[in-house]
Scaffold this active site. Structure first.
Site, PDB file in Angstrom:
ATOM      1  N   GLU A   1       0.839  -1.224   0.000  1.00 54.28           N
ATOM      2  CA  GLU A   1       0.000   0.000   0.000  1.00 54.28           C
ATOM      3  C   GLU A   1       0.868   1.267   0.000  1.00 54.28           C
ATOM      4  O   GLU A   1       0.486   2.287   0.560  1.00 54.28           O
ATOM      5  CB  GLU A   1      -0.969   0.031   1.189  1.00 54.28           C
ATOM      6  CG  GLU A   1      -1.943  -1.120   1.244  1.00 54.28           C
ATOM      7  CD  GLU A   1      -2.837  -1.223   0.022  1.00 54.28           C
ATOM      8  OE1 GLU A   1      -2.993  -0.223  -0.690  1.00 54.28           O
ATOM      9  OE2 GLU A   1      -3.348  -2.329  -0.217  1.00 54.28           O
ATOM     10  N   GLY A   2       2.008   1.182  -0.658  1.00 55.12           N
ATOM     11  CA  GLY A   2       2.915   2.337  -0.735  1.00 55.12           C
ATOM     12  C   GLY A   2       3.981   2.246   0.341  1.00 55.12           C
ATOM     13  O   GLY A   2       3.676   2.278   1.533  1.00 55.12           O
TER      14      GLY A   2
END
Lengths: 596, 596
Positions: free
Chosen positions: B439-440
């Site tokens: 998620e980054g």
């Protein structure tokens, strides 16, 4: 090649920071000059890079396996161990009279680093054998030395250290394994030892276990512990092998990492008693074990540096190859290799700076050990020994703590691929995690640093090191440019923090031991950061002087030193706050047991 | 019980720091008072502790397995998912009109924490489903919402996010999966997606994939990306299942951790094209995906807090049970449980303080999200939304970075046993390691914090938060006692450091982007440490006011806050130095690519 030993960096440290020429001038080390060092390191780099490094991932995938009391090591390990032994690598720093090469610890240390960087699980076998050799040389009879040491050096046999029992981990006072004298000079041993690295394997014909145990009338506690030699196969007077001894590997552990290294549970004496022989005098076992442990602790510190360097090399290779996203400064319209992204650069520089700093400190410590053993002047020997002993828990504790962070950064550089086991970055993260635990946890190292190393001489050794740092700070002040300014600023602040922490420790350890020991690990980390930073400052000075000779190499040293100052040394004052505020009821211990 | 949800701590944060009463006063949240919160949390604690927590280690031992395109989850997961769904846990914060419970995010957040603490691998399935629901609610047509959302909430189906491709990790501009319009409103999708969490499994009857892809005439880069819904089984108009769609799971990854959570490689369109439906407008895919991602990023931050708390609980239990060594202050002649050793106490207090600080910040962020959605005044909604969005990358980045350290400390508390997989402490160390990546990565969060969150309004939101911190500092100044003095000192220093870092970022990001982004992750960490410390300061004030009501509970809050100030917040100035000295050619980027 998956691991290329940084021979040039190693020689830089040996020459410029650890003063190899001074070591080569010591009696007994006449041949240990820079040419010898270069030749040994080149050869070690070749062997470790070509033979052992490729087996590292294999060992993780196909760990040592136990069956019916026997352990089969990873495919390829046996042949590699044969080559390791034939190359004479076990004997680099051991005495010539027992078939060793008699080289300084300063030359052996980079060899040990390479071995561990190439294959930490493999390297544990020689690491433990080194400890056994050390203990025998210190406390064994001449007959014992003659019988065992040459075979340990040749790799025909290997050695182990048997300390831990289920109820006796850090606290060796709780050792219960017992040794009953048989009247013929031998003993029968009974008990269970756990966490025995290479306690059973198929690499060599015999295993020489060094075992802590109690004789029947021994007092309670650590004073009642003796050291025994228990061979897997009994050894005849001529060195040939006799009957299988009563020591059995009942299982090996399923571990987070270093999977190729078998961690054995050994059962002594289930069938009448394991035949063992006293090493040195009765009840002095712990003292001898500490000799082994100090050697092993230094070596474990080297493992931290080694795995950090390997993780760094892998991350650099990936960062130079993986293309992702455009640069933040708009300097390209297309995606670039990720080494162009500032945060990736920061991570790689952090890994590099931490590794180089810890390496420099460890090699300098090795040189002190050589001086402590070989310096013609006794007073000098004592002084170098004190510094070496002060540095050992720092080399062990700090190099291993930082190695976990470095291995974790290595995973991060790889992004999602880092989390996939096939990539290999995760192995270093798992392997490194043991290093702050075995051979004494970081807290045990920190207690040693406070109790035996800082306090015993009232802080004198620590102060002597601070005085040397002051000289380096003075030298930095005479130079111009941002690298020197940054290093001057942060080394000054860091050494002040360390000085105040030492003062706090010395002043309070008796009156408020809880407060001091609550800050023991931060104290060790502060010492590690500042002393490594001092070496980076010395590297900066040396590299600046030589810059014209090899611009690319020395400007990298300068940049790395500056990075260390601004991003690692800069943390020192914060850690100091953590140490001195760890005060009694108001601080770390304010939360009662029932409140956790 | 292997996990006991800290309901009392959670309610303390919800009530005293996140102001649940204010949330319960918002239109639509009339029933969301403290009694409701207590009831929901008690029920969640029971379910997660009894059903999911015992399956966590099992999932690590028996991961999801792939065979012929199908994935079988860990034994027990299917039944647990049935209970999870029947309990209504997927719908806690989703709208009542689609069969959700319509509770505030502030109440859903501790439920998500518990779910992840109990079983992070399991929790990933509902986490992704939440993201799919969020995207459909934002951008789907009413018909799409009616068709899919209730079944996602009921657990009949689950959802996924399909972003990553081999060449498109952090850089979604590189997405190549293509979607060809069929003239009937549907599309055919072709391409390969990797790292798809729960991309294939046996927990539910259908899987709703939300997929980023390009239409034939779409422009290059992120502007050409659209969002499509591709069901595993096609869905008839009445919601019944039709034919199997052309999306196949070709493999799952062999990962360091979260092994029970299948990470799929999905192949779209190998047999004529996978039928998909456009969500929202063409070319706005990334925008919608960011809605999902912001929800998911907050949830991943909660995963960090969750795994940290679980690791903490396990370490506390071991430290209270394991007997080893006598106390350093000589208060006992016999070995004691290791929680009596100051360094173990320090490690546990560190784990606790980091976890509580991150939890407090995350719950406060959740309250801002509720206020942003439900406040009657539009200006207030905008302001709360800005604060929430500022906090999301910090909650994600900082909670996950600290979770790795906490899990590592958890291993350390266990000593040698921590390295043995059967103990279970190592699982948290492995599981946590994904959190700073997916998620980054933390760098992506940090870029978001700098680019969109700090810069876009010229630092206004950041300044607004600093002004609020100043009020807390003023309140601390009015109290007597060491906890207040320590917190005042370190929060003052920390917020000054943060203020200077913000100033540096705002001033330099245009003129010297490399220098700013080289310090982006330290900037995020500084913000995380200081903002969490601010919440700990508020907790200190609240606990001090209430101390008489429950001495043991509130004095623990006070002690933990003081510990946070002295051992965590104290690091802030050092990190500031690292940010502002990361300047261009003189700093992080001084080492050239070829010098690594």
């Amino acid at each position: 090649m998956s691991y290329a030993a940084p021979v040039k960096d190693m020689l830089f440290v040996m020459k410029e920071l650890a003063d190899l020429e001074r070591i080569a001038a010591l009696p007994g080390f006449e041949d240990a000059n820079l040419d010898t060092a270069q030749a040994v390191l080149d050869e070690a780099a070749k062997f470790n890079g070509e033979v052992l490094a490729p087996l590292n991932f294999e060992g993780d995938k196909n760990p040592s396996a136990w069956r019916d009391g026997e352990v089969t090591t990873t495919p390829g390990f046996k042949e590699a161990f044969r080559q390791f032994s034939e190359g004479g690598w076990q004997g680099v720093m051991h005495p010539v009279e027992y078939e060793g090469q008699g080289l300084p610890k300063l030359i052996a240390t980079p060899c040990i680093e390479m071995l561990n960087a190439a294959n930490m699980s493999f390297a544990l076998c020689p690491l433990l054998t080194d400890g056994a050799i050390e203990a025998l040389l210190t406390a064994g009879t001449e007959a014992q030395k003659q019988l065992y040491v040459p075979k340990l050096i040749s790799g025909e046999w290997t050695g182990t250290m048997n300390l831990t029992e289920p109820q006796a981990g850090s606290d060796l006072a709780q050792v219960r394994t017992r040794a009953e004298p048989q009247g013929d000079g031998s003993y029968k041993l009974f008990g269970t030892k756990i966490f025995i690295t290479y306690g059973e394997h198929d690499l060599a014909k015999n295993i020489v276990h060094l075992v802590l145990a109690r004789t029947p009338d021994a007092p309670e506690g650590v004073k009642g512990i003796s050291l025994f030699l228990v061979p897997k196969y009994n050894v005849n007077a001529d060195g040939s092998l006799g009957e299988r001894n009563d020591v059995l590997c009942v299982s090996i552990e399923h571990k987070l990492g270093i999977k190729a290294s078998p961690t054995a549970v050994l059962q002594y004496g289930d069938h009448g008693g394991a035949t063992g022989y006293l090493i040195g005098e009765e009840s002095r076992g712990l003292e001898y074990m500490f000799i082994m442990m100090n050697a092993a602790r230094f070596a474990v510190g080297m493992q931290g540096i080694a795995v950090a360097d390997r993780a760094y090399q892998k991350a650099v290779a990936y960062a130079k190859e993986r293309v992702q996203s455009r640069p933040v400064d708009g300097s390209a319209k297309q995606p670039v290799t990720i080494i162009h992204h500032p945060d990736v650069r920061r991570m790689l520089a952090t890994m590099r700076a931490l590794t180089e700093g810890a390496r420099a400190l460890a090699y300098v410590a090795a040189a002190h050990s050589d001086l402590a053993r070989h310096h013609p002047d006794e007073k000098a020997r004592v002084s170098h020994q004190a510094i070496y002993e002060f540095l050992v828990p720092i080399v062990k504790g700090w190099s291993t703590e930082m190695s976990i962070d470095v291995a974790s950064l290595g995973v991060q550089v790889h992004g999602g691929m880092g989390y996939i086991e096939e990539t290999g970055a995760a192995q270093f993260y798992r392997d490194a995690r043991i290093l702050t635990i075995y051979e004494g946890t970081t807290a045990i190292q920190a207690n040693d640093l406070i109790g035996r190393k800082t306090m015993r001489d009232g802080g004198a050794t620590a102060q002597a090191l601070l005085a040397q740092i002051d000289q380096t700070i003075a030298a930095l002040a005479e130079r111009d440019g941002q690298p020197f300014a940054s290093m001057h600023r942060h080394l000054s602040a860091g050494s002040l923090s360390l000085a105040r922490a030492i003062e706090f420790v010395v002043a309070k350890v008796k009156s408020d031991p809880n407060a001091v020991f609550a800050g023991s690990v931060p104290y060790l980390k502060l010492a590690g950061i500042v002393l490594s930073g001092w070496q980076m400052a010395r590297a900066l000075l040396a590299a600046s002087d030589k810059r014209g000779e090899d611009e690319s190499f020395y400007s990298a040293k300068i940049a790395t030193a500056q990075f260390y100052a601004e991003h690692v040394l800069s943390m020192a004052p914060g850690i100091e706050a953590s140490i001195v505020s760890a005060s009694g009821d108001q601080g770390v211990l304010a939360l009662r047991e029932d409140q956790f």
